[in-house]
Design a protein around this motif. Structure first.
Motif, mmCIF file in Angstrom:
data_model
loop_
_atom_site.group_PDB
_atom_site.id
_atom_site.type_symbol
_atom_site.label_atom_id
_atom_site.label_comp_id
_atom_site.label_asym_id
_atom_site.label_seq_id
_atom_site.Cartn_x
_atom_site.Cartn_y
_atom_site.Cartn_z
ATOM 1 N N THR A 328 56.017 58.697 62.165
ATOM 2 C CA THR A 328 54.906 59.269 61.380
ATOM 3 C C THR A 328 55.260 59.318 59.896
ATOM 4 N N LEU A 329 56.494 59.733 59.599
ATOM 5 C CA LEU A 329 56.921 59.781 58.193
ATOM 6 C C LEU A 329 56.900 58.388 57.571
ATOM 7 N N LYS A 330 57.416 57.431 58.332
ATOM 8 C CA LYS A 330 57.568 56.063 57.824
ATOM 9 C C LYS A 330 56.205 55.411 57.537
ATOM 10 N N HIS A 331 55.269 55.596 58.484
ATOM 11 C CA HIS A 331 53.998 54.878 58.348
ATOM 12 C C HIS A 331 52.892 55.691 57.682
ATOM 13 N N GLY A 332 53.002 57.039 57.748
ATOM 14 C CA GLY A 332 51.888 57.840 57.232
ATOM 15 C C GLY A 332 52.167 58.617 55.966
ATOM 16 N N TYR A 333 53.438 58.667 55.541
ATOM 17 C CA TYR A 333 53.777 59.571 54.436
ATOM 18 C C TYR A 333 54.645 58.929 53.352
ATOM 19 N N PRO A 334 54.126 57.854 52.700
ATOM 20 C CA PRO A 334 54.887 57.289 51.575
ATOM 21 C C PRO A 334 54.926 58.277 50.396
ATOM 22 N N ASN A 335 55.881 58.098 49.518
ATOM 23 C CA ASN A 335 56.048 58.937 48.320
ATOM 24 C C ASN A 335 56.139 60.428 48.675
ATOM 25 N N THR A 336 56.940 60.703 49.728
ATOM 26 C CA THR A 336 57.107 62.079 50.198
ATOM 27 C C THR A 336 58.593 62.417 50.323
ATOM 28 N N ASN A 337 58.968 63.591 49.830
ATOM 29 C CA ASN A 337 60.293 64.133 50.144
ATOM 30 C C ASN A 337 60.118 65.037 51.354
ATOM 31 N N ALA A 338 60.625 64.607 52.504
ATOM 32 C CA ALA A 338 60.429 65.360 53.746
ATOM 33 C C ALA A 338 61.729 66.042 54.137
ATOM 34 N N TRP A 339 61.669 67.342 54.326
ATOM 35 C CA TRP A 339 62.831 68.136 54.735
ATOM 36 C C TRP A 339 62.519 68.817 56.059
ATOM 37 N N LEU A 340 63.466 68.777 56.984
ATOM 38 C CA LEU A 340 63.267 69.543 58.220
ATOM 39 C C LEU A 340 64.566 70.241 58.589
ATOM 40 N N ILE A 341 64.430 71.359 59.311
ATOM 41 C CA ILE A 341 65.606 72.067 59.804
ATOM 42 C C ILE A 341 65.616 71.963 61.322
ATOM 43 N N THR A 342 66.783 71.712 61.891
ATOM 44 C CA THR A 342 66.888 71.685 63.348
ATOM 45 C C THR A 342 68.263 72.158 63.789
ATOM 46 N N SER A 343 68.295 72.808 64.953
ATOM 47 C CA SER A 343 69.582 73.192 65.533
ATOM 48 C C SER A 343 69.980 72.174 66.602
ATOM 49 N N ARG A 354 67.488 57.335 57.815
ATOM 50 C CA ARG A 354 68.760 57.856 57.306
ATOM 51 C C ARG A 354 68.497 59.012 56.343
ATOM 52 N N PRO A 355 69.038 60.202 56.650
ATOM 53 C CA PRO A 355 68.814 61.320 55.714
ATOM 54 C C PRO A 355 69.605 61.121 54.428
ATOM 55 N N SER A 356 69.005 61.513 53.294
ATOM 56 C CA SER A 356 69.733 61.391 52.018
ATOM 57 C C SER A 356 70.535 62.657 51.731
ATOM 58 N N ARG A 357 70.230 63.751 52.472
ATOM 59 C CA ARG A 357 71.036 64.978 52.330
ATOM 60 C C ARG A 357 71.067 65.738 53.645
ATOM 61 N N LYS A 358 72.191 66.438 53.872
ATOM 62 C CA LYS A 358 72.315 67.311 55.046
ATOM 63 C C LYS A 358 72.981 68.593 54.595
ATOM 64 N N ILE A 359 72.361 69.734 54.886
ATOM 65 C CA ILE A 359 72.917 71.029 54.484
ATOM 66 C C ILE A 359 73.098 71.883 55.732
ATOM 67 N N LYS A 360 74.300 72.439 55.903
ATOM 68 C CA LYS A 360 74.571 73.274 57.080
ATOM 69 C C LYS A 360 74.049 74.695 56.856
ATOM 70 N N LEU A 361 73.220 75.156 57.794
ATOM 71 C CA LEU A 361 72.683 76.520 57.747
ATOM 72 C C LEU A 361 72.732 77.114 59.150
ATOM 73 N N PHE A 362 72.370 78.380 59.268
ATOM 74 C CA PHE A 362 72.240 78.997 60.596
ATOM 75 C C PHE A 362 70.828 79.537 60.758
ATOM 76 N N ASN A 363 70.190 79.169 61.865
ATOM 77 C CA ASN A 363 68.878 79.730 62.210
ATOM 78 C C ASN A 363 69.146 80.764 63.295
ATOM 79 N N ALA A 364 69.083 82.049 62.934
ATOM 80 C CA ALA A 364 69.601 83.133 63.778
ATOM 81 C C ALA A 364 71.082 82.796 64.019
ATOM 82 N N LYS A 365 71.503 82.646 65.285
ATOM 83 C CA LYS A 365 72.929 82.344 65.504
ATOM 84 C C LYS A 365 73.155 80.840 65.719
ATOM 85 N N LEU A 366 72.095 80.051 65.627
ATOM 86 C CA LEU A 366 72.217 78.617 65.930
ATOM 87 C C LEU A 366 72.639 77.828 64.694
#
Length: 385
Positions: A328-343, A354-366
């Protein structure tokens, strides 16, 4: 006369730099970063300001005594000696919570109990009266922090955690905390200078925090109460003056903030929360399945979202779901900086980008990753040329 004192703002792992920067911008002095906390110096007015205005703080503590302790009796005696009459009336109420990192003291509940006993006994011995324990709405909330043998006794200025902003009455399963949402958005560099979208908006937390950041609205204006409002030196006029000065610093926002969710109940909840926060003029929420959408317009778009996880993922085919995010990002969202968080760190492999950045965080204890995908207009190669 110098009325300044030291305070400690607690935060989430990975947000220490953000919080230090926020404190400096608000006008704090002597800002020092720790692990999951930042200490600073200010006066009573600044204590009010920090509670109202900090986006990435969970709690603001005012340390009143630090000492070494070697056993429980030692703790009791040293707490007993503190001049508690300065902070509480004999007929008042108190609550104690404790955090313990020590080989000698292992049970935080026992430490909290010992501390409470010392305070109550001092009042009973000196006045014949004793304060009551009230865990919900105490006149004084005491925080005990023990690190090895070093014990710090603080007054909790905030009360309930500052992530409880007051605008969220409706939530979904596993909603993201307001402090985590705000810090994430700040880490993505969102500055309110473009349109913003959360394509899986759930109960709307990311949308509300993004709007408050864009308009520079203090995050905790909607709270019913801070702990300091029950203190003996509570100054309502000063508080209102601080509130007013923060409101004068809000700014105009000339773009759109949009939320999608494919669950009608999530859309209803998000709309309700956005309305509670008085942000409905900036935010629109639509009942849409992100995987069936594409962006309108060609202007730069800023996207931040928290895909379903844990309980919300049980009925999902994870590789397929994350694969669809990538498609969806590739075909529907050009000129977008897309960020998502996942555990679900394994699931990221299925996005196919390929992500251009990865930041380590905690979502609750995850343990989680906040990742950035830069979607270019046309191919990346062409963009570079």
């Amino acid at each position: 006369m110098d009325n300044n004192f030291k305070m400690v703002a607690k935060t989430l792992y990975g947000f220490e730099d953000l919080l230090a920067k926020e404190l400096l911008q608000l006008g704090a002095q002597d800002v020092k970063k720790g692990v999951r906390n930042v200490s600073f110096v200010g006066d009573k007015g600044f204590m009010y300001k920090a509670n109202l205005g900090l986006r990435t703080a969970i709690k603001i503590l005012k340390p009143i005594k630090t000492f070494r302790i070697f056993n429980e009796k030692d703790l009791y005696n040293k707490v007993y000696k503190i001049n508690w009459e300065e902070y509480l009336k004999p007929e008042g109420s108190l609550a104690v919570d404790a955090t313990v990192h020590s080989q000698i003291f292992k049970h935080s509940k026992f430490i909290a109990l010992k501390t409470k006993d010392a305070v109550v006994d001092r009042f009973r011995d000196n006045t014949g009266n004793r304060p009551n324990v009230d865990l919900r709405f105490p006149d004084l909330k005491i925080n005990v922090h023990i690190d090895k043998q070093l014990c710090t006794i603080s007054l909790d200025t905030s009360g309930e955690s500052l992530h409880r902003r007051g605008y969220k009455t409706a939530t979904n399963i596993a909603p993201i905390s307001e402090v985590l949402a705000a810090g994430m958005i700040m880490l993505t560099g969102w500055d309110g200078q473009s349109d913003f979208i959360d394509p899986m908006c759930g109960s709307g937390t990311i949308l509300a925090e993004a709007a408050m950041i864009a308009c520079n609205i203090p995050p905790n204006l909607m709270r019913k109460e801070f702990a300091f409002e029950r203190w003996q030196d509570w100054d309502v006029d000063l508080f209102e003056k601080i509130e007013e000065s923060l409101l004068k610093k809000t700014r105009d926002f000339h773009h759109k903030i949009l939320g999608y969710d494919k669950s009608p109940s999530a859309v209803r909840k998000a709309k309700e929360n956005v309305k509670n926060a008085h942000l409905d003029e900036f935010i629109s929420v639509k009942h849409e399945d992100f995987f069936k959408t594409q962006r309108a317009g060609t202007e730069k778009l800023h996207m931040v979202f928290n895909p379903p996880y844990g309980e919300r993922l049980e009925r999902l085919n994870v590789p397929e779901f994350y694969g669809q995010i990538g498609t969806t990002l590739k075909h529907g969202y050009p000129n977008t900086n897309a960020w998502l968080i996942t555990s679900n760190l394994e699931a990221l492999k299925h996005v196919g980008l390929r992500p251009s950045r990865k930041i380590k965080l905690f979502n609750a204890k995850l343990e989680s990753r906040l990742v950035k995908y830069e979607m270019y207009e046309g191919s990346k190669k062409a963009k570079k040329q």
